[in-house]
Motif scaffolding. Structure first.
Motif, mmCIF file in Angstrom:
data_model
loop_
_atom_site.group_PDB
_atom_site.id
_atom_site.type_symbol
_atom_site.label_atom_id
_atom_site.label_comp_id
_atom_site.label_asym_id
_atom_site.label_seq_id
_atom_site.Cartn_x
_atom_site.Cartn_y
_atom_site.Cartn_z
ATOM 1 N N GLY A 14 0.957 -1.282 -7.685
ATOM 2 C CA GLY A 14 0.543 -2.441 -6.916
ATOM 3 C C GLY A 14 0.706 -2.189 -5.431
ATOM 4 O O GLY A 14 1.417 -1.265 -5.008
ATOM 5 N N THR A 15 0.038 -3.020 -4.644
ATOM 6 C CA THR A 15 0.100 -2.859 -3.191
ATOM 7 C C THR A 15 0.332 -4.208 -2.526
ATOM 8 O O THR A 15 -0.191 -5.237 -2.950
ATOM 9 C CB THR A 15 -1.194 -2.219 -2.655
ATOM 10 N N TYR A 16 1.146 -4.172 -1.474
ATOM 11 C CA TYR A 16 1.331 -5.338 -0.602
ATOM 12 C C TYR A 16 1.201 -4.837 0.833
ATOM 13 O O TYR A 16 2.010 -4.023 1.296
ATOM 14 C CB TYR A 16 2.705 -5.966 -0.831
ATOM 15 N N HIS A 17 0.179 -5.303 1.535
ATOM 16 C CA HIS A 17 -0.116 -4.807 2.884
ATOM 17 C C HIS A 17 -0.526 -6.004 3.737
ATOM 18 O O HIS A 17 -1.667 -6.480 3.654
ATOM 19 C CB HIS A 17 -1.239 -3.760 2.814
ATOM 20 N N GLN A 18 0.421 -6.516 4.520
ATOM 21 C CA GLN A 18 0.186 -7.709 5.332
ATOM 22 C C GLN A 18 0.746 -7.504 6.739
ATOM 23 O O GLN A 18 1.807 -6.882 6.914
ATOM 24 C CB GLN A 18 0.848 -8.936 4.692
ATOM 25 N N TYR A 19 0.008 -8.062 7.718
ATOM 26 C CA TYR A 19 0.468 -8.005 9.111
ATOM 27 C C TYR A 19 0.721 -9.427 9.590
ATOM 28 O O TYR A 19 -0.195 -10.249 9.673
ATOM 29 C CB TYR A 19 -0.575 -7.343 10.013
ATOM 30 N N ALA A 20 1.997 -9.731 9.857
ATOM 31 C CA ALA A 20 2.396 -11.029 10.401
ATOM 32 C C ALA A 20 3.707 -10.806 11.144
ATOM 33 O O ALA A 20 4.751 -10.567 10.519
ATOM 34 C CB ALA A 20 2.561 -12.065 9.291
ATOM 35 N N ASP A 21 3.630 -10.838 12.456
ATOM 36 C CA ASP A 21 4.801 -10.497 13.279
ATOM 37 C C ASP A 21 5.295 -9.089 12.948
ATOM 38 O O ASP A 21 6.503 -8.828 12.837
ATOM 39 C CB ASP A 21 5.930 -11.514 13.071
ATOM 40 N N GLY A 22 4.376 -8.183 12.692
ATOM 41 C CA GLY A 22 4.706 -6.817 12.327
ATOM 42 C C GLY A 22 4.137 -6.467 10.958
ATOM 43 O O GLY A 22 3.796 -7.340 10.157
ATOM 44 N N LEU A 23 4.041 -5.185 10.696
ATOM 45 C CA LEU A 23 3.415 -4.701 9.461
ATOM 46 C C LEU A 23 4.430 -4.613 8.328
ATOM 47 O O LEU A 23 5.515 -4.045 8.489
ATOM 48 C CB LEU A 23 2.781 -3.328 9.688
ATOM 49 N N THR A 24 4.060 -5.170 7.181
ATOM 50 C CA THR A 24 4.798 -4.971 5.935
ATOM 51 C C THR A 24 3.848 -4.296 4.954
ATOM 52 O O THR A 24 2.827 -4.877 4.570
ATOM 53 C CB THR A 24 5.289 -6.305 5.349
ATOM 54 N N SER A 25 4.166 -3.088 4.583
ATOM 55 C CA SER A 25 3.284 -2.320 3.702
ATOM 56 C C SER A 25 4.118 -1.648 2.625
ATOM 57 O O SER A 25 4.868 -0.694 2.900
ATOM 58 C CB SER A 25 2.510 -1.265 4.502
ATOM 59 N N LEU A 26 3.999 -2.150 1.405
ATOM 60 C CA LEU A 26 4.809 -1.667 0.290
ATOM 61 C C LEU A 26 3.922 -1.179 -0.851
ATOM 62 O O LEU A 26 2.910 -1.804 -1.179
ATOM 63 C CB LEU A 26 5.712 -2.776 -0.248
ATOM 64 N N ALA A 27 4.300 -0.056 -1.445
ATOM 65 C CA ALA A 27 3.714 0.418 -2.698
ATOM 66 C C ALA A 27 4.729 0.170 -3.802
ATOM 67 O O ALA A 27 5.891 0.575 -3.682
ATOM 68 C CB ALA A 27 3.366 1.899 -2.620
ATOM 69 N N VAL A 28 4.315 -0.520 -4.845
ATOM 70 C CA VAL A 28 5.213 -0.852 -5.951
ATOM 71 C C VAL A 28 4.694 -0.193 -7.222
ATOM 72 O O VAL A 28 3.504 -0.296 -7.545
ATOM 73 C CB VAL A 28 5.312 -2.374 -6.145
#
Length: 657
Positions: free
Chosen positions: A96-110
């Motif tokens: 799975g992937t979580y890739h969001q930009y809100a007050d900085g980048l959060t990008s996680l591979a699960v």
């Protein structure tokens, strides 16, 4: 080195078609993923424990913000998004992937790995979370286990329908810690266990594959789809393998079982669809399987529960299937004449379970759909060509086995009865104007039901009748682009598309490859190949084959059926004994008569038979067979006698020779 490894059966979950509910087993238990999630886990079974309504859902907290794991439609931040995965016989891996930009980048591979426990109930879920950015995050894994219970179901009650939810012991959850600081480009691993530890599931599967496939040849081919179809067929058999210490045999061959249903073993599809392949895979354990059916009352039962208890009603095809498996077993070992005598007694009693026909008493009235193959409308019932034609084959095979083992059955009488049955099937039931068999009811009513079951009688038909039957195998009738219809689409009375198993619009998964095999055996290689090639899509879109599938579109019913079936082995059986023409005989000999295919080249390597290793290479313009590294010359009929008959002799013993 074993011919196959676990990775050889890996399946890309992005290619799955309905039914999309994917299960995985350990040999003592099974578990399902929650469809549409990266980490969610559904029901599980570990006989005698059942937890069909168990649900484990996962959410993440990233720097205090909740990230849900549920595929929801719509744009924007919808949580953790599925990105594919891989099924293997021992595990399901999802990404799975979580890739969001809100007050900085959060990008996680699960990545989640779901492993059913072996030797203990439950499963293990391992999560690996990788930070794809340079930012540091505080991570928390938040599991939520539904308040369900695992309850005990006696082994004698595991039949066709999966156990329902019930009251028992609460399901427990354990873990090794659920929080971590995830540095930039770092990763963390979390392990959550339900009920128990992993129990060496992968090691058990590696041992199982080495044991079951050690003598089964590997297949390579440049024909698109064939190699993958063959492997998926083998996987379909492997997921029916149980090594539970409390089951009546080890291994126990379930008819289905992954979703908790049909964990029982039907004589009909266990022995009737892939007897040669099962004998190769089981080795001497095939005798235990045969014995378990004889110990159950097949004269009034169609299946055995995992503890050996008989289930259901008398089934018309049980005798045919059990004799087919026994004949396959005889090819590699000398059978005890007492086994053949007992088989004869059981089948004689089963035969008497069905009334003689009202004309000559030679044929049998096999009752209604409950004793046959369960069409939903009236039609193929009572006095029918199949399985009456199979009775003739049964009697001849019993005579053959008696002569080889010294069982002292009345062989001449059995062969004479077989000839009478064949003659009466044609005389009483054949309709030359329709080019089809009629079925006859006790009051004299007859029907022309254009059921795929009629093709089982091909083995007993003279050429002119066989040709008339085969003329119905055409597009728009029995042949669909993706398989065979169990009832001809031209049959207005009986064809339907809601119950594809035996009533049209599709078929039981073993039927199309068995039809191809029969066509090869009866000398129709081009048509046999045409039937088999229509199934190759299944190897690309299923990790294991379901109970039935459509013939006019790729896929199967999304619910209401078993998601796996032992008859999935029939595809590989058709390749080995039909396409490659591998014919093990009860006298111990092995004849090989390959069928050439214009579509390309096929190589089968490492067939183990009576201590010999056989390789087969098939080209459009010829073939080659080698035994223990030496090329063998065919006889004038194009047959290679790869292994000569075993030393003759009667008496007890089960040596493989």
């Amino acid at each position: 080195m074993p011919p196959y490894a676990l990775d050889d059966f890996a399946f890309d979950l992005r290619r799955a078609v309905p039914p999309a509910e994917i299960w995985v087993g350990s040999g003592t238990g099974t578990v399902s993923q929650l469809t549409g999630t990266v980490c969610g886990v559904g029901g599980w079974f570990a006989p005698p424990l059942a937890a069909p309504d168990s649900r484990l859902t996962i959410s993440l907290e990233v720097d205090g913000q909740r990230v849900v794991d549920l595929a929801r439609p719509g744009a924007g931040n919808r949580g953790l998004l599925p990105a594919g995965g891989t099924w293997r016989p021992d595990r399901i891996v999802r990404r799975g992937t979580y890739h969001q930009y809100a007050d900085g980048l959060t990008s996680l591979a699960v990545e989640s790995t779901l492993t059913p426990s072996h030797g203990s109930p439950g499963y293990v879920l391992t999560l690996r979370i990788r930070n794809r950015s340079g930012n540091t995050h505080e991570i928390a894994v938040c599991p939520e286990l539904a308040p369900t219970q695992a309850h005990q179901v006696p082994l004698s009650e595991w039949g066709w329908v999966p156990p329902a939810a019930g009251r028992g012991e609460p399901v427990t959850l354990s873990h090794d810690g659920l929080t971590a600081t995830l540095e930039g480009h770092g990763e963390a691993t979390f392990t959550i266990a339900i009920q128990a530890g992993a129990g060496h599931t992968t090691r058990a599967w590696e041992s199982r594959i080495a044991q079951t496939l050690g003598r089964v040849p590997t297949l390579t081919s440049d024909i698109p789809g064939l190699e993958q179809y063959y492997r998926r067929s083998l996987a379909s058999g492997l997921v029916c393998w149980w090594d539970h210490p409390d089951f009546v045999t080890q291994p126990f061959i379930a008819t289905s079982g992954l979703d908790g249903g049909a964990l029982c073993s039907y004589a009909w599809d266990t022995g009737g669809y892939a007897p040669t392949l099962l004998s190769l895979m089981l080795g001497d354990s095939v005798l235990d399987v045969i014995q378990s059916f004889l110990d159950a009352d097949l004269t009034d039962r169609y299946a055995i529960a995992p503890d050996g208890t008989g289930l259901g009603v008398a089934y018309a095809y049980s005798g045919w299937s059990l004799v087919a498996l026994t004949r396959a077993a005889a090819a590699e070992r000398r059978l005890d004449p007492a086994l053949i005598a007992r088989l004869y007694d059981v089948l004689t009693t089963l035969d008497k379970r069905f009334q003689p026909d009202d004309q000559t008493g030679v044929l049998r009235d096999y009752g209604d759909q409950s004793n046959l193959l369960e069409m939903r409308g009236s039609g193929w019932e009572h006095v029918v060509a199949s399985p009456n034609a199979e009775r003739a084959w049964i009697l001849e095979t019993l005579a053959e086995l008696s002569d080889l083992t010294g069982a002292a059955l009345p062989s001449d009488e059995l062969r004479r009865s077989a000839r009478q049955i064949r003659d009466e099937v044609i005389r009483q039931l054949w309709d030359p104007r329709a080019g089809w068999f009629r079925s006859r009811y006790p009051d004299g009513h007859t029907e022309l039901a254009y059921s795929v079951q009629a093709f089982d009688a091909l083995r007993s038909c003279p050429p002119e009748i066989a040709n008339a039957l085969i003329s119905h195998l055409r597009p728009g009738a029995f042949l669909g682009e993706y398989g065979v219809s169990s009832v001809s689409a031209e049959d207005e009375l009986h064809y339907e598309t809601a119950d594809i198993d035996w009533s049209g619009g599709g078929a039981y998964t073993g039927e199309a490859p068995q039809l191809a095999l029969t066509l090869w055996q009866q000398g129709h290689p081009e048509l046999a190949w045409d039937v088999l090639r229509r199934l190759f899509w299944m190897g690309e879109h299923y990790p294991y084959f379901p109970q039935d599938h459509y013939s006019d579109k790729p896929g199967a019913p999304a619910s209401g059926r078993r998601i796996n079936i032992i008859a999935g082995l029939t595809g590989a059986e058709a390749v080995l004994t039909g396409l490659a023409g591998i014919h093990p005989n009860p006298d111990g000999s092995l004849h090989i008569t390959p069928n050439l295919v214009a579509a390309g080249n096929i190589t089968l390597s490492g067939l183990g038979y009576r201590g010999h290793m056989i390789d087969i290479s098939i080209r459009p313009d010829g073939f080659e067979v080698s035994v223990d590294g030496e090329t063998q010359s065919p006889d004038s009929n194009g047959t290679v006698v790869a292994v000569r008959p075993a030393v003759s002799g009667c008496g007890s013993g089960t040596s493989a020779g």
